[in-house]
Each structure stands twice: as C-alpha cells, then as structure tokens.
Design a protein around this motif. Structure first.
Motif, PDB file in Angstrom:
ATOM      1  N   LEU A 131       0.836  -1.203   0.000  1.00 36.25           N
ATOM      2  CA  LEU A 131       0.000   0.000   0.000  1.00 36.25           C
ATOM      3  C   LEU A 131       0.875   1.260   0.000  1.00 36.25           C
ATOM      4  CD1 LEU A 131      -2.686   1.514   0.256  1.00 36.25           C
ATOM      5  CD2 LEU A 131      -2.566   1.162   2.742  1.00 36.25           C
ATOM      6  N   LEU A 132       1.925   1.251   0.813  1.00 37.00           N
ATOM      7  CA  LEU A 132       2.844   2.393   0.865  1.00 37.00           C
ATOM      8  C   LEU A 132       3.512   2.628  -0.489  1.00 37.00           C
ATOM      9  CD1 LEU A 132       4.679   1.930   4.310  1.00 37.00           C
ATOM     10  CD2 LEU A 132       2.713   3.384   3.783  1.00 37.00           C
ATOM     11  N   ILE A 133       3.922   1.536  -1.135  1.00 39.16           N
ATOM     12  CA  ILE A 133       4.579   1.648  -2.446  1.00 39.16           C
ATOM     13  C   ILE A 133       3.617   2.228  -3.476  1.00 39.16           C
ATOM     14  CG2 ILE A 133       5.617   0.353  -4.349  1.00 39.16           C
ATOM     15  CD1 ILE A 133       6.631  -1.644  -2.233  1.00 39.16           C
ATOM     16  N   ALA A 134       2.378   1.740  -3.475  1.00 35.23           N
ATOM     17  CA  ALA A 134       1.381   2.233  -4.429  1.00 35.23           C
ATOM     18  C   ALA A 134       1.155   3.729  -4.249  1.00 35.23           C
ATOM     19  CB  ALA A 134       0.070   1.465  -4.258  1.00 35.23           C
ATOM     20  N   LEU A 135       0.972   4.174  -3.008  1.00 31.07           N
ATOM     21  CA  LEU A 135       0.763   5.602  -2.731  1.00 31.07           C
ATOM     22  C   LEU A 135       2.004   6.415  -3.090  1.00 31.07           C
ATOM     23  CD1 LEU A 135      -1.098   5.347   0.696  1.00 31.07           C
ATOM     24  CD2 LEU A 135      -2.087   5.989  -1.514  1.00 31.07           C
ATOM     25  N   HIS A 136       3.168   5.857  -2.786  1.00 32.90           N
ATOM     26  CA  HIS A 136       4.442   6.518  -3.131  1.00 32.90           C
ATOM     27  C   HIS A 136       4.518   6.808  -4.625  1.00 32.90           C
ATOM     28  CE1 HIS A 136       8.773   7.080  -3.720  1.00 32.90           C
ATOM     29  NE2 HIS A 136       8.767   6.008  -4.505  1.00 32.90           N
ATOM     30  N   TRP A 137       4.203   5.819  -5.444  1.00 34.02           N
ATOM     31  CA  TRP A 137       4.289   5.998  -6.893  1.00 34.02           C
ATOM     32  C   TRP A 137       3.183   6.902  -7.442  1.00 34.02           C
ATOM     33  CZ3 TRP A 137       5.616   0.203  -8.073  1.00 34.02           C
ATOM     34  CH2 TRP A 137       7.008   0.040  -7.973  1.00 34.02           C
ATOM     35  N   SER A 170      12.602 -11.186  -4.726  1.00 33.20           N
ATOM     36  CA  SER A 170      11.581 -11.287  -5.771  1.00 33.20           C
ATOM     37  C   SER A 170      10.222 -11.672  -5.192  1.00 33.20           C
ATOM     38  CB  SER A 170      12.008 -12.310  -6.830  1.00 33.20           C
ATOM     39  OG  SER A 170      12.322 -13.551  -6.231  1.00 33.20           O
ATOM     40  N   VAL A 171      10.215 -12.550  -4.181  1.00 22.38           N
ATOM     41  CA  VAL A 171       8.964 -12.980  -3.561  1.00 22.38           C
ATOM     42  C   VAL A 171       8.346 -11.836  -2.758  1.00 22.38           C
ATOM     43  CG1 VAL A 171       7.917 -14.598  -1.921  1.00 22.38           C
ATOM     44  CG2 VAL A 171       9.721 -15.379  -3.465  1.00 22.38           C
ATOM     45  N   ILE A 172       9.189 -11.124  -2.006  1.00 27.82           N
ATOM     46  CA  ILE A 172       8.721  -9.960  -1.249  1.00 27.82           C
ATOM     47  C   ILE A 172       8.066  -8.951  -2.180  1.00 27.82           C
ATOM     48  CG2 ILE A 172       9.493  -7.914   0.022  1.00 27.82           C
ATOM     49  CD1 ILE A 172      11.560  -9.602   1.375  1.00 27.82           C
ATOM     50  N   THR A 173       8.778  -8.640  -3.257  1.00 30.53           N
ATOM     51  CA  THR A 173       8.295  -7.630  -4.195  1.00 30.53           C
ATOM     52  C   THR A 173       7.020  -8.082  -4.894  1.00 30.53           C
ATOM     53  OG1 THR A 173      10.615  -7.043  -4.583  1.00 30.53           O
ATOM     54  CG2 THR A 173       8.999  -6.100  -6.079  1.00 30.53           C
ATOM     55  N   PHE A 174       6.923  -9.372  -5.212  1.00 30.78           N
ATOM     56  CA  PHE A 174       5.732  -9.918  -5.869  1.00 30.78           C
ATOM     57  C   PHE A 174       4.486  -9.661  -5.021  1.00 30.78           C
ATOM     58  CE2 PHE A 174       2.735 -13.499  -6.192  1.00 30.78           C
ATOM     59  CZ  PHE A 174       2.386 -13.408  -7.533  1.00 30.78           C
ATOM     60  N   TYR A 175       4.555  -9.970  -3.740  1.00 32.24           N
ATOM     61  CA  TYR A 175       3.399  -9.777  -2.862  1.00 32.24           C
ATOM     62  C   TYR A 175       3.109  -8.294  -2.628  1.00 32.24           C
ATOM     63  CZ  TYR A 175       2.992 -14.735  -1.795  1.00 32.24           C
ATOM     64  OH  TYR A 175       2.792 -16.091  -1.887  1.00 32.24           O
ATOM     65  N   GLU A 176       4.144  -7.490  -2.552  1.00 30.77           N
ATOM     66  CA  GLU A 176       3.946  -6.050  -2.360  1.00 30.77           C
ATOM     67  C   GLU A 176       3.243  -5.434  -3.560  1.00 30.77           C
ATOM     68  OE1 GLU A 176       7.758  -5.201   0.626  1.00 30.77           O
ATOM     69  OE2 GLU A 176       7.913  -4.763  -1.519  1.00 30.77           O
ATOM     70  N   PHE A 177       3.658  -5.822  -4.755  1.00 28.58           N
ATOM     71  CA  PHE A 177       3.016  -5.309  -5.963  1.00 28.58           C
ATOM     72  C   PHE A 177       1.580  -5.819  -6.071  1.00 28.58           C
ATOM     73  CE2 PHE A 177       7.109  -4.524  -8.627  1.00 28.58           C
ATOM     74  CZ  PHE A 177       7.479  -3.548  -7.728  1.00 28.58           C
ATOM     75  N   GLY A 178       1.375  -7.086  -5.708  1.00 32.65           N
ATOM     76  CA  GLY A 178       0.027  -7.641  -5.737  1.00 32.65           C
ATOM     77  C   GLY A 178      -0.898  -6.881  -4.802  1.00 32.65           C
ATOM     78  N   ALA A 179      -0.390  -6.538  -3.618  1.00 40.50           N
ATOM     79  CA  ALA A 179      -1.190  -5.774  -2.653  1.00 40.50           C
ATOM     80  C   ALA A 179      -1.504  -4.387  -3.201  1.00 40.50           C
ATOM     81  CB  ALA A 179      -0.435  -5.656  -1.330  1.00 40.50           C
ATOM     82  N   GLY A 180      -0.526  -3.776  -3.848  1.00 40.34           N
ATOM     83  CA  GLY A 180      -0.741  -2.453  -4.434  1.00 40.34           C
ATOM     84  C   GLY A 180      -1.831  -2.474  -5.490  1.00 40.34           C
ATOM     85  N   VAL A 181      -1.788  -3.488  -6.356  1.00 39.33           N
ATOM     86  CA  VAL A 181      -2.813  -3.640  -7.391  1.00 39.33           C
ATOM     87  C   VAL A 181      -4.182  -3.836  -6.758  1.00 39.33           C
ATOM     88  CG1 VAL A 181      -3.651  -5.118  -9.272  1.00 39.33           C
ATOM     89  CG2 VAL A 181      -1.218  -4.561  -9.110  1.00 39.33           C
TER      90      VAL A 181
END
Length: 295
Positions: A74-80, A174-185
């Motif tokens: 969520l933080l990454i999505a808002l950041h971008w 890669s696994v960490i980032t995968f879930y973070e991006f999925g949460a952002g979407v």
C-alpha cells in the motif's frame, strides 16, 4: 566481502540511474497517475511471478509477514501515485529534486527502526541538502503544488525502504516484491471499483503508451525494484537512500536532453542541485573514513 559490497554499491548506482529514467517515462506516458501505477504494478507483478516460477522459488511466506507485505505494498502504491502526480503537475526536475530529502528523512527514521543512535553528520548533511532544496524552491515557487506531492512521495518511499530492510532478512527479494506489488494492485483496484473506473476506455491506450509501460514495468520496476531490495542485504537503508540522492541528478540530466521545454530550469535551480550532489559525495567520503576508524 569487500568485493561483494563494492559490487552491490555499483549495482545500486545502475539501479538509481534506471530510476532516474523512470521519471522520464512517467512524463512521456499520457495517462492518469493512478492508472499508470496500477498498470505498472500489475505488469511488474506478472513478470516477477514468471521469474519466481522459473527460478523454482517458493511463494510461501508466514502469515504475520504476509500482512506486513500487504501494508508495504500500500505504501509503495501511494508513493508511486504521488510521484507521477507530482511529475504531471510540475515536471521531472522539480519532482526529483525533492527526492534529495530522502537521506535526511532516513537519517531521522532509521535510528527508530533499527535502534541505533542518530549520527550528527547524517543530520548535518541532510540540513545542507534542505538548504540546496530551499534555493531551488525560492526561484521555482510556481511548482509548489507538485512539491507537496513529491514530498509526500519521498516520505512514503523512506518508510517502505526501512520496512523492506527488515523483511529481506528471511525472504527472497523477488517474492517480497511480488506480494507487495500484488497488494498495491488490489488496493488501487478496490478504489477504482468504487470510482467506476474500469470501463472500456480504461484499457484503451495508444501503442506508444503500451510500449513505454512495458519498459517501465519490466526494466524500471520488476528488475530495478527487486535488485534494490537484494542490494539492501549488504548495504544499510541509509546508504541506499543516500545513493538514491543521485536519482535527481541522472533524471534531471536525462530530462534536459530528452524532454527539453519546461525541464530547462533557472541557474539557481542548478546551483541548488550541485550543492545537493556535493553534499552526497562529502557524506560518502566522511562515512568511509568513519568506518575505517572503527576497523
């Protein structure tokens, strides 16, 4: 060990250069910031999923860690979203110049996250960076709204960088980032559903936008973001944030030659940018000698 650290540091500079180019792509892609981030995270997540399967890595993470990854996503999505919003409202040069505050915020927040003392020279160099930024804003006040969005973006960026610094200890980047991006979407999709955004025109884009999005999602996101998380296994979050201060330099230079027009700023702007760059270099030199004294 020293060679591994040097390799990680050089790799980090390549990543930061790619991030500088990310801002150029953000200016060239002609869709709303929220739409852009949704596509970016979705496509990058797909690329990462394919990579994880290819490498035969496990998708499993503990439930407790999973919820942390969702929050970071969520933080990454808002950041971008704030980042691209700032670019569209102001320009690449102004937005990236604000990112120079990242090291200053990291110097204040990292001790809280990692339980170490605040180092006086980190704060000192951070204050000089603020001075350089003040010189920039004094002559570019017309971009103040963009500054607010960029400021919100960098604060969120520091927060998720610090949180990822703890998460990488036990998980593949890669696994960490995968879930973070999925949460952002997921979070952006929920917002879009309430807004009624998922209509035919949402998925209708020019070939140019699609091409730029693919570059943004693959090279500038899936690769660069995962590589940056991996680099943090050898470098401290503060070092990562400090080197990220060069992102404005790379981005501003690229914007000047690629975009031209409103990216050509005043003399005072470039003086402020030079102050920031010199401060970054001095901080690196000072930290190097401080570490040598401890050996």
């Amino acid at each position: 060990m020293r060679n591994d650290n040097l390799k990680s540091y050089l790799n980090l500079h390549l990543i930061v250069f790619i991030w500088g180019f990310t801002a150029i792509l953000g200016a060239l892609i002609t869709i709303d910031a929220e739409n852009l981030v949704w596509y970016r995270m979705l496509l990058a997540g797909i690329f990462l999923g394919i990579f994880i399967v290819y490498k035969k890595q496990s998708f499993k993470v503990p439930v407790k860690e999973f919820f942390k990854l969702i929050f970071v996503g969520l933080l990454i999505a808002l950041h971008w979203i704030f980042f691209f919003k700032a670019i569209h409202i102001s320009n690449v040069s102004i937005t990236l110049s604000i990112f120079s505050l990242g090291a200053f915020f990291a110097s204040l927040l990292e001790p809280i996250f990692y339980g170490r003392k605040i180092l006086w020279y980190e704060v000192f160099f951070g204050l000089i960076i603020i001075g350089g930024l003040g010189l920039i804003l004094q002559v570019e006040i017309k971009y103040l709204q963009g500054v607010y969005f960029a400021l919100a973006s960098i604060i969120l960026g520091v927060l998720f960088t610090l949180m990822n610094g703890k998460l990488i200890a036990d998980h593949e980047p890669s696994v960490i980032t995968f879930y973070e991006f999925g949460a952002g979407v997921f979070f952006i999709s929920v917002y879009f559903l309430f807004q009624g955004k998922f209509k035919a025109d949402f998925f209708s884009m020019s070939l140019n936008n699609w091409g730029l999005l693919l570059v943004l999602a693959s090279v500038c996101t899936a690769y660069a973001f995962t590589a940056s998380v991996k680099v943090m296994q050898r470098l401290t979050p503060y070092t990562v944030m400090l080197t990220t201060n060069l992102e404005p330099v790379y981005g501003i230079i690229l914007a000047y030659f690629i975009l031209g027009g409103k990216e050509k700023m005043s003399t005072e702007f470039y003086i402020g940018a030079v102050i920031i760059v010199i401060t970054v270099i001095l901080n690196g030199v000072f930290k190097h000698y401080q570490n040598k004294k401890k050996v």
